[in-house]
Design a protein around this motif. Structure first.
Motif, PDB file in Angstrom:
ATOM      1  N   ASP A  97       0.802  -1.222   0.000  1.00  0.00           N
ATOM      2  CA  ASP A  97       0.000   0.000   0.000  1.00  0.00           C
ATOM      3  C   ASP A  97       0.840   1.280   0.000  1.00  0.00           C
ATOM      4  O   ASP A  97       0.331   2.358   0.297  1.00  0.00           O
ATOM      5  CB  ASP A  97      -0.952   0.003   1.205  1.00  0.00           C
ATOM      6  N   LEU A  98       2.149   1.139  -0.303  1.00  0.00           N
ATOM      7  CA  LEU A  98       3.082   2.268  -0.346  1.00  0.00           C
ATOM      8  C   LEU A  98       3.251   2.952   1.004  1.00  0.00           C
ATOM      9  O   LEU A  98       3.755   4.064   1.077  1.00  0.00           O
ATOM     10  CB  LEU A  98       2.690   3.310  -1.403  1.00  0.00           C
ATOM     11  N   GLN A  99       2.826   2.293   2.088  1.00  0.00           N
ATOM     12  CA  GLN A  99       3.095   2.869   3.409  1.00  0.00           C
ATOM     13  C   GLN A  99       4.572   2.696   3.744  1.00  0.00           C
ATOM     14  O   GLN A  99       5.099   3.355   4.626  1.00  0.00           O
ATOM     15  CB  GLN A  99       2.222   2.201   4.472  1.00  0.00           C
ATOM     16  N   HIS A 100       5.210   1.767   3.044  1.00  0.00           N
ATOM     17  CA  HIS A 100       6.657   1.636   3.124  1.00  0.00           C
ATOM     18  C   HIS A 100       7.208   2.358   1.900  1.00  0.00           C
ATOM     19  O   HIS A 100       7.102   1.846   0.788  1.00  0.00           O
ATOM     20  CB  HIS A 100       7.067   0.166   3.087  1.00  0.00           C
ATOM     21  N   PRO A 101       7.759   3.573   2.065  1.00  0.00           N
ATOM     22  CA  PRO A 101       8.122   4.389   0.908  1.00  0.00           C
ATOM     23  C   PRO A 101       9.191   3.742   0.029  1.00  0.00           C
ATOM     24  O   PRO A 101      10.285   3.461   0.495  1.00  0.00           O
ATOM     25  CB  PRO A 101       8.651   5.677   1.532  1.00  0.00           C
ATOM     26  N   GLU A 197       9.233   7.520   7.368  1.00  0.00           N
ATOM     27  CA  GLU A 197       7.948   8.035   7.841  1.00  0.00           C
ATOM     28  C   GLU A 197       6.853   7.170   7.229  1.00  0.00           C
ATOM     29  O   GLU A 197       6.837   6.956   6.026  1.00  0.00           O
ATOM     30  CB  GLU A 197       7.735   9.468   7.332  1.00  0.00           C
ATOM     31  N   VAL A 198       5.943   6.689   8.057  1.00  0.00           N
ATOM     32  CA  VAL A 198       4.829   5.921   7.519  1.00  0.00           C
ATOM     33  C   VAL A 198       3.859   6.886   6.854  1.00  0.00           C
ATOM     34  O   VAL A 198       3.326   7.778   7.497  1.00  0.00           O
ATOM     35  CB  VAL A 198       4.096   5.144   8.622  1.00  0.00           C
ATOM     36  N   THR A 199       3.685   6.716   5.551  1.00  0.00           N
ATOM     37  CA  THR A 199       2.748   7.590   4.859  1.00  0.00           C
ATOM     38  C   THR A 199       1.342   7.031   5.023  1.00  0.00           C
ATOM     39  O   THR A 199       1.167   5.888   5.407  1.00  0.00           O
ATOM     40  CB  THR A 199       3.095   7.684   3.364  1.00  0.00           C
TER      41      THR A 199
END
Ligand code: UDP
Ligand code: MG
Length: 321
Positions: A97-101, A197-199
């Motif tokens: 989910d792109l929370q990991h950049p 940073e967790v987006t």
């Protein structure tokens, strides 16, 4: 393009709306940084169109291996499926989910290739947008786990780069109930971390229900520490000591001829001993359940279908390691 190959392993559950775009974003970033890569995408028994999207990805992008599990086995099992199919010189594990950049993958690769680290961990510098209860819960869980197991998990995430030799050692761990973060910490090796940073999640909601998280927490604690079992023994010793003193007191009263006035004590004792016994049995039961799971020796996951890109681009395994 780089001479080494990076496998990007991603477990995916009900992410049809965003997965196609997200993988393309990651692909673009890696290509721009000249990182030769392959994708291992595991559909963890999604009930939406995720599998169709993965097939579309394997058609449109080079070096995509898509695996579909026969049902929802949970993120940990999906991760195992992905890691077993990774054949790169290093493997990056991340969420879909792109929370990991993905922007920090090139830096992870640099630390691995140039500075010789075997494990590069992404550490959450902030936990992103989460409810207070969730944050407190996570913090409490990690501090209990740290005290029980002796490994530091503060800010731990599943966003990691592992060298192929770490992965090889990981695959020798036979347990069925996996807790990836814990297992990779247990393995050791030369490791470093990068903060990220967790987006915010772009699409949909977190796929973890509170129950699922609670189960993961129990697996984590029971597979990394037997301290709860020893705690039971400790409690037993404490209560034995207490009953010894009470016993002397009771006998003393009896010989002095004082009337039986210890009704409260009896009730209290019953309650305390009863509850301690029940808790203890519960804890022992939890461990026995885990042992039961392990001795059944069932596979961690079942694969239903596979899809693979027909287009292979510059895969060249670096034989020097
Ligand atoms: N996931 C999975 N199986 C599950 C639950 C989640 O493969 O049963 C995947 C999900 O698609 C995502 C990753 O695990 O790629 C992390 O899940 P999510 O973003 O829902 O968790 P959170 O970010 O809230 O920890
Ligand atoms: Mg997420």
């Amino acid at each position: 393009m780089s001479t080494y190959l990076i496998s990007v392993a991603i477990p995916i559950y009900n992410e049809a709306k965003q997965i196609y775009e997200n993988i393309n974003i990651i692909h673009k970033i890696l290509t721009e940084n000249n990182i030769n890569h392959e994708f291992i995408l595991v559909d963890d028994g999604s009930r939406d169109n995720t599998w169709e999207e993965l097939k579309r990805l394997s058609h449109d992008l080079p070096n995509v291996f898509a695996i579909s599990l026969s049902r929802n086995f949970g993120k940990e099992a999906a991760l195992c499926a992905a890691l077993e199919s990774a054949h790169g010189d290093a493997c990056v594990i991340m969420d879909s989910d792109l929370q990991h950049p993905p922007e920090i993958i090139p830096e992870m690769v640099r630390l691995w290739k140039e500075e010789g680290y075997d494990v590069v961990e992404g550490v959450k510098s902030s936990r992103g947008k989460e409810s207070i209860v969730y944050k407190v819960g996570a913090h409490l869980f990690y501090s209990i786990l740290e005290n029980f197991s002796g490994f530091n998990f503060d800010g731990a995430s599943d966003f990691k780069l592992l060298d192929s030799k770490v992965l090889a050692s990981w695959s020798t761990m036979p347990e069925r109930n996996t807790f990836f973060r814990g297992m990779s910490a247990w393995l050791g090796f030369k490791r470093t971390s990068i903060p990220f940073e967790v987006t915010e999640r772009k699409e949909g909601q977190s796929k973890w229900s509170t129950l699922k998280l609670f189960k993961l927490a129990i697996t984590a604690i029971t597979s990394f520490s037997s301290l709860p079992l020893q705690l039971v023994t400790l409690m037993g010793i404490l209560f034995l000591f207490g009953s010894f003193i009470l016993g002397i007191n009771t006998l003393y009263m009896k010989f002095k001829g004082v009337a039986v006035s210890g009704f409260t004590t009896v009730i209290l004792l019953l309650l305390i001993v009863g509850s301690t016994l029940m808790i203890s049995l519960g804890i022992i039961g939890t461990y026995i359940a885990k042992i039961f799971d392990e001795v059944k020796f069932r596979p961690r996951f079942i694969i239903r279908e596979k899809a693979e890109s027909t287009r292979k681009e510059c895969i060249s395994i670096d034989t020097n390691g």
